[in-house]
Write a protein that holds these residues in place. Sequence first.
Motif, PDB file in Angstrom:
ATOM      1  N   ALA A   1      35.621  53.480  26.570  1.00 47.97           N
ATOM      2  CA  ALA A   1      34.538  54.225  25.923  1.00 47.97           C
ATOM      3  C   ALA A   1      33.185  53.875  26.529  1.00 47.97           C
ATOM      4  CB  ALA A   1      34.529  53.941  24.417  1.00 47.97           C
ATOM      5  N   ALA A   2      33.043  52.607  26.935  1.00 52.02           N
ATOM      6  CA  ALA A   2      31.772  52.155  27.501  1.00 52.02           C
ATOM      7  C   ALA A   2      31.652  52.434  28.987  1.00 52.02           C
ATOM      8  CB  ALA A   2      31.610  50.654  27.255  1.00 52.02           C
ATOM      9  N   GLY A   3      32.742  52.889  29.610  1.00 48.83           N
ATOM     10  CA  GLY A   3      32.706  53.155  31.042  1.00 48.83           C
ATOM     11  C   GLY A   3      32.693  51.891  31.882  1.00 48.83           C
ATOM     12  N   TRP A   4      33.327  50.826  31.382  1.00 50.64           N
ATOM     13  CA  TRP A   4      33.353  49.547  32.076  1.00 50.64           C
ATOM     14  C   TRP A   4      34.777  49.144  32.441  1.00 50.64           C
ATOM     15  CZ3 TRP A   4      29.737  45.349  29.509  1.00 50.64           C
ATOM     16  CH2 TRP A   4      28.438  45.519  30.003  1.00 50.64           C
ATOM     17  N   THR A   5      34.883  48.395  33.517  1.00 46.17           N
ATOM     18  CA  THR A   5      36.152  47.756  33.873  1.00 46.17           C
ATOM     19  C   THR A   5      36.127  46.344  33.307  1.00 46.17           C
ATOM     20  OG1 THR A   5      36.326  49.037  35.913  1.00 46.17           O
ATOM     21  CG2 THR A   5      37.626  47.010  35.770  1.00 46.17           C
ATOM     22  N   ILE A   6      37.178  45.959  32.599  1.00 50.49           N
ATOM     23  CA  ILE A   6      37.210  44.624  32.005  1.00 50.49           C
ATOM     24  C   ILE A   6      37.249  43.568  33.118  1.00 50.49           C
ATOM     25  CG2 ILE A   6      38.526  43.042  30.528  1.00 50.49           C
ATOM     26  CD1 ILE A   6      39.587  45.472  29.052  1.00 50.49           C
ATOM     27  N   PRO A   7      36.345  42.604  33.069  1.00 49.11           N
ATOM     28  CA  PRO A   7      36.330  41.570  34.118  1.00 49.11           C
ATOM     29  C   PRO A   7      37.487  40.597  33.954  1.00 49.11           C
ATOM     30  CG  PRO A   7      34.724  41.043  32.422  1.00 49.11           C
ATOM     31  CD  PRO A   7      35.267  42.405  32.076  1.00 49.11           C
ATOM     32  N   GLU A   8      37.937  40.045  35.071  1.00 49.04           N
ATOM     33  CA  GLU A   8      38.986  39.025  35.007  1.00 49.04           C
ATOM     34  C   GLU A   8      38.428  37.705  34.500  1.00 49.04           C
ATOM     35  OE1 GLU A   8      40.970  38.642  38.710  1.00 49.04           O
ATOM     36  OE2 GLU A   8      41.635  40.729  38.778  1.00 49.04           O
ATOM     37  N   ARG A   9      37.155  37.450  34.791  1.00 44.36           N
ATOM     38  CA  ARG A   9      36.525  36.215  34.345  1.00 44.36           C
ATOM     39  C   ARG A   9      35.154  36.536  33.783  1.00 44.36           C
ATOM     40  NH1 ARG A   9      36.804  32.619  39.727  1.00 44.36           N
ATOM     41  NH2 ARG A   9      38.827  33.306  40.464  1.00 44.36           N
TER      42      ARG A   9
END
Length: 205
Positions: free
Chosen positions: A183-191
Amino acid sequence: MHPWGRLPATLAHSLRPAVPAVVAATVAAISREVPAYGQAWDDEIRPVVDRGTEIALGRLLDLFGTDAQALDQRAARFYRRIGSIESQQGRSLDVLLSAYRVGARVAWEQFSGEAVAAEVTTANLVTLAEAIFVYIDVLSATSASGHASHEGQRDVQRSRLVQALLDGQGLTDPVAIQDAADAAGWTIPERMAVAVVPLVPGREP
């Protein structure tokens, strides 16, 4: 009175047959001059530009000889939606405003040629230019409001996502985190890392 109110309705009748050609010329110019649309042009952008230009020109000609506002409620919703979609697709407002500027220039070039052929007065030709550019300013501002509204919503969504990640929700409910990221247009970071910085006195954190 708005500038289009000083134009005779008969001029709209003279210009209306040229609308399809003006739409085609506008679409072609935007495809050449706004490279930011890139690969998305044919499948996603071109139909919107085509329809948006057709609506804009038709509405403009309808205004000749009236003191109506540039956009009625339906048209205003349409152009706000365009701004929102541009934000959703990650394009800056500058890209959309560039397309509007190209459209205004092409409309003036095409319509002025038709007006000269119809032997309109110099005064009406000057007013036609004013009407086109004032009208495009209104369209630009309306789409800008849609773009800004979506950007504000996305900022809220991103803030909530960051807080959820900091709270460790990614470990307990990864599906919810992924939905929030989408929804936020973000890729979840690994760290993730947390930085602590001094706060300027008097400013909110």
